[in-house]
Structure formats: C-alpha cells, structure tokens
Design a protein around this motif. Structure first.
Motif, PDB file in Angstrom:
ATOM      1  N   ARG A   1     -15.931 -13.509  58.632  1.00 48.77           N
ATOM      2  CA  ARG A   1     -14.500 -13.194  58.717  1.00 48.77           C
ATOM      3  C   ARG A   1     -14.078 -13.031  60.177  1.00 48.77           C
ATOM      4  O   ARG A   1     -13.602 -11.986  60.612  1.00 48.77           O
ATOM      5  CB  ARG A   1     -14.178 -11.949  57.892  1.00 48.77           C
ATOM      6  CG  ARG A   1     -14.286 -12.206  56.386  1.00 48.77           C
ATOM      7  CD  ARG A   1     -13.810 -11.041  55.546  1.00 48.77           C
ATOM      8  NE  ARG A   1     -13.698 -11.423  54.151  1.00 48.77           N
ATOM      9  CZ  ARG A   1     -14.689 -11.364  53.270  1.00 48.77           C
ATOM     10  NH1 ARG A   1     -15.885 -10.906  53.663  1.00 48.77           N
ATOM     11  NH2 ARG A   1     -14.516 -11.743  52.020  1.00 48.77           N
ATOM     12  N   VAL A   2     -14.329 -14.082  60.940  1.00 41.94           N
ATOM     13  CA  VAL A   2     -13.933 -14.156  62.345  1.00 41.94           C
ATOM     14  C   VAL A   2     -13.147 -15.445  62.529  1.00 41.94           C
ATOM     15  O   VAL A   2     -13.630 -16.534  62.196  1.00 41.94           O
ATOM     16  CB  VAL A   2     -15.147 -14.152  63.295  1.00 41.94           C
ATOM     17  CG1 VAL A   2     -14.689 -14.295  64.746  1.00 41.94           C
ATOM     18  CG2 VAL A   2     -15.973 -12.891  63.112  1.00 41.94           C
TER      19      VAL A   2
ATOM     20  N   GLY B   1      -6.436 -22.881  54.670  1.00 40.23           N
ATOM     21  CA  GLY B   1      -6.196 -21.856  53.666  1.00 40.23           C
ATOM     22  C   GLY B   1      -5.667 -20.573  54.249  1.00 40.23           C
ATOM     23  O   GLY B   1      -5.487 -19.589  53.514  1.00 40.23           O
ATOM     24  N   LEU B   2      -5.423 -20.554  55.560  1.00 39.95           N
ATOM     25  CA  LEU B   2      -4.944 -19.345  56.238  1.00 39.95           C
ATOM     26  C   LEU B   2      -4.132 -19.766  57.451  1.00 39.95           C
ATOM     27  O   LEU B   2      -4.453 -20.770  58.101  1.00 39.95           O
ATOM     28  CB  LEU B   2      -6.121 -18.467  56.659  1.00 39.95           C
ATOM     29  CG  LEU B   2      -5.834 -17.152  57.374  1.00 39.95           C
ATOM     30  CD1 LEU B   2      -6.934 -16.115  57.056  1.00 39.95           C
ATOM     31  CD2 LEU B   2      -5.714 -17.312  58.889  1.00 39.95           C
TER      32      LEU B   2
ATOM     33  N   ARG C   1     -17.584 -19.947  61.659  1.00 39.34           N
ATOM     34  CA  ARG C   1     -17.228 -21.074  60.795  1.00 39.34           C
ATOM     35  C   ARG C   1     -15.739 -21.393  60.920  1.00 39.34           C
ATOM     36  O   ARG C   1     -15.348 -22.556  60.806  1.00 39.34           O
ATOM     37  CB  ARG C   1     -17.585 -20.744  59.346  1.00 39.34           C
ATOM     38  CG  ARG C   1     -19.093 -20.702  59.074  1.00 39.34           C
ATOM     39  CD  ARG C   1     -19.400 -20.037  57.766  1.00 39.34           C
ATOM     40  NE  ARG C   1     -18.716 -20.668  56.637  1.00 39.34           N
ATOM     41  CZ  ARG C   1     -18.666 -20.137  55.410  1.00 39.34           C
ATOM     42  NH1 ARG C   1     -19.239 -18.963  55.174  1.00 39.34           N
ATOM     43  NH2 ARG C   1     -18.033 -20.786  54.440  1.00 39.34           N
ATOM     44  N   SER C   2     -14.934 -20.377  61.126  1.00 35.04           N
ATOM     45  CA  SER C   2     -13.488 -20.575  61.270  1.00 35.04           C
ATOM     46  C   SER C   2     -13.150 -20.659  62.758  1.00 35.04           C
ATOM     47  O   SER C   2     -12.769 -19.668  63.382  1.00 35.04           O
ATOM     48  CB  SER C   2     -12.721 -19.420  60.616  1.00 35.04           C
ATOM     49  OG  SER C   2     -13.020 -19.330  59.242  1.00 35.04           O
ATOM     50  N   THR C   3     -13.310 -21.840  63.336  1.00 27.46           N
ATOM     51  CA  THR C   3     -13.036 -22.057  64.752  1.00 27.46           C
ATOM     52  C   THR C   3     -12.153 -23.278  64.904  1.00 27.46           C
ATOM     53  O   THR C   3     -12.394 -24.311  64.276  1.00 27.46           O
ATOM     54  CB  THR C   3     -14.334 -22.243  65.550  1.00 27.46           C
ATOM     55  OG1 THR C   3     -15.079 -21.013  65.531  1.00 27.46           O
ATOM     56  CG2 THR C   3     -14.050 -22.605  67.002  1.00 27.46           C
TER      57      THR C   3
ATOM     58  N   ARG D   1     -10.669 -22.301  56.621  1.00 27.21           N
ATOM     59  CA  ARG D   1     -10.009 -23.154  57.595  1.00 27.21           C
ATOM     60  C   ARG D   1      -8.623 -22.584  57.861  1.00 27.21           C
ATOM     61  O   ARG D   1      -7.936 -22.149  56.926  1.00 27.21           O
ATOM     62  CB  ARG D   1      -9.896 -24.585  57.065  1.00 27.21           C
ATOM     63  CG  ARG D   1     -11.240 -25.282  56.922  1.00 27.21           C
ATOM     64  CD  ARG D   1     -11.069 -26.684  56.349  1.00 27.21           C
ATOM     65  NE  ARG D   1     -12.330 -27.419  56.350  1.00 27.21           N
ATOM     66  CZ  ARG D   1     -12.463 -28.642  55.881  1.00 27.21           C
ATOM     67  NH1 ARG D   1     -11.406 -29.280  55.369  1.00 27.21           N
ATOM     68  NH2 ARG D   1     -13.644 -29.251  55.922  1.00 27.21           N
ATOM     69  N   PHE D   2      -8.186 -22.633  59.131  1.00 25.81           N
ATOM     70  CA  PHE D   2      -6.933 -21.951  59.456  1.00 25.81           C
ATOM     71  C   PHE D   2      -6.202 -22.645  60.588  1.00 25.81           C
ATOM     72  O   PHE D   2      -6.711 -23.566  61.228  1.00 25.81           O
ATOM     73  CB  PHE D   2      -7.212 -20.489  59.817  1.00 25.81           C
ATOM     74  CG  PHE D   2      -7.726 -20.258  61.215  1.00 25.81           C
ATOM     75  CD1 PHE D   2      -6.902 -19.714  62.196  1.00 25.81           C
ATOM     76  CD2 PHE D   2      -9.033 -20.577  61.567  1.00 25.81           C
ATOM     77  CE1 PHE D   2      -7.358 -19.486  63.483  1.00 25.81           C
ATOM     78  CE2 PHE D   2      -9.512 -20.354  62.854  1.00 25.81           C
ATOM     79  CZ  PHE D   2      -8.665 -19.806  63.811  1.00 25.81           C
TER      80      PHE D   2
END
Length: 286
Positions: A239-240, A69-70, A264-266, A53-54
């Motif tokens: 890792r996108v 976490g980013l 997943r990281s959107t 999650r970012f």
C-alpha cells in the motif's frame, strides 16, 4: 538516510484550506491534543487496494488511464466514478491561494521566523509553514484542516493524503518531529472518524512513526530516485503509491520497475502533473 527536504516535490495549488479557514471552533483546554470531530462519522475507513494501478492528478482531473483503480486528486476536484479516490490536503503548510486568508484570520497559527515574519518554504515561497509547536495550536489546526477533510468525505473520496509532514525540517529548529506527529495523529483520528483512510506523504525516515500515528498507507515521491522505497514498503507493504518524475529520474523507468524495492504501484509523471491531452503530459506505469 537522514532528514532530507526534497526540493523537487510536486504540489497541488489548492484553494481547499482557503474555503474553510473561517469554520474553525475554539480549541480544547491547554495542554491537550484535540479529539476528532463527531459529526462527520460514516462507514469504517478502507485502505487502498494493495498494489493498485493509479494516477496522480494534482495538476487537473482527466480521464483515468486504462486499468487504473485509484486516483489522487486535489480536494477542490471531484472524485472519479468507479475507482478508489484519494483527496489531497496540504496539512502542514498553506497553499498559495490560501496564504492571505491564513494571515488575515489565523495569523498566530502561521510560524514566524526569528524576525517575526511569516516563515515560508524556501523552495515554495508562496507556502507558509504552520505552527504545530503547541497543543492548543494543534487543536485549532485540526479544526481548520478538519473542514477540508470533511469536505473530502462529503464529496465521496475514500481517503486523504496529508502533505508536508516533514515541515519541521524547514522550520529552522522551531518545530520538532514530535510536534508534527502529534498533529498527524489528530488528523488521522479526524479522517478515520469521517470514514476516510489517511496516507503519509513523504518523510521516508519516519514511516514507522507514521504508522503509529495512524496512517494507513503512504504516498511517496521519487522513492526510487532517492533510494527510499524500502523504507515505505517495510512498513506499508504493497500500500505504497510512488510517483517518479521525468525531470529528475537519472535512469530508465523500465529499470526502476525491475528493481526489487520498487513498489508495485509506481508511475512516471511529468513534474507539472498536466492533465491527459496536454502536450507536456507524461504517464507511464510499472
């Protein structure tokens, strides 16, 4: 899909390059591409956590959303404690604050149009395209941009995001993908020597080539909107980092999150990437 310049991409207005443009060293022998600097060596680079999650904070640093976490921040900002930090560097065009410095000190590294004037990005006219067309020019660009990369490492960032890899699509035929990927490979070596992972920014058509050049992950903008997400995940897996924008998304964000190709990281952000607490700030995540 074919080559496309996304006219709605977000951009940090960084002074990072302007702070370092006088620090470049002389280029290596003509006909060779540069080796990475050797004085910024540190621990081995670590790619971002898969599916993390970012938040994307190029518009200004603010407290991170719960569970993040980013974070991606501009190279002029400081990293956030306790999370993985990615440092934004504009690698293939100048930033508005640095335009005059480039013209004053590195005029020959700025691409000219047919009339001999500096060639600007039509959608971002304060940004000038950098000339990646020769090995000697790429060597000097690596020196100049390497100063920004070194500052990111010194500040404590874990990775760099290099923007405008696709500047050749705006060069009116003056630059080629090969030119830009040669510089990208040199910047990847520079980042890795400094202990930083490096992310490919956009250019979905060239993810396989990006991986070959040394990119460790990808930062996509609006890959769901433009049906490009699979191009990234096929190469970079989980890792996108994808950022969709409220002003250009033609479907409900919940549908984006349910789509099988969506990384997943959107996240969904406002176009200005306003810091938390400002009235136009928007942040949602899948």
């Amino acid at each position: 899909m074919g080559e496309r310049t996304c006219p709605t991409r977000a951009r940090a207005v960084s002074a990072a390059v302007a702070l370092g443009v006088l620090a470049g060293c002389g280029p290596p022998a003509a006909g060779t591409d540069p080796a990475p600097p050797t004085d910024t060596k540190r621990s081995a680079p670590q790619a971002p956590p898969a599916g993390v999650r970012f938040d994307y904070q190029l518009g200004g640093a603010s407290p991170l959303p719960d569970g993040a976490g980013l974070v991606v921040r501009d190279s002029t900002a400081s990293p956030a404690p306790g999370v993985y930090n990615v440092c934004y560097v504009n690698g293939f065009q100048t930033q508005p604050a640095a335009r005059g410095t480039w013209l004053a000190h590195h005029r020959d590294l700025v691409l000219d149009d047919a009339e001999g004037h500096p060639l600007a990005d039509e959608e971002w006219p304060d940004e000038l395209l950098l000339d990646t067309s020769t090995a000697s020019g790429r060597a000097r660009l690596t020196d100049v941009l390497g100063e920004s990369v070194a500052r990111c490492a010194k500040k404590g960032f874990e990775a760099v995001e290099i923007d405008n890899l696709d500047s050749f699509t705006r060069s009116r035929g003056a630059l080629t993908p090969e030119d830009n990927f040669a510089l990208a490979a040199a910047l990847a070596r520079t980042a890795h020597a400094a202990g930083l992972a490096i992310g490919q920014k956009n250019a979905a058509e060239f993810t396989a080539r990006g991986k070959q050049a040394g990119f460790d992950f990808a930062v996509a903008e609006e890959c769901a909107q433009y049906d490009e997400c699979a191009s990234y995940t096929r190469v970079y897996g989980a890792r996108v980092l994808d950022v969709e924008y409220t002003d250009n998304l033609d479907t409900d964000f919940s549908r984006v999150c349910r789509a099988p190709d969506t990384p997943r990281s959107t996240i969904l952000r406002d176009r200005a990437l306003a810091p938390a607490g400002q009235h136009d700030h928007v942040y949602r995540r899948c």
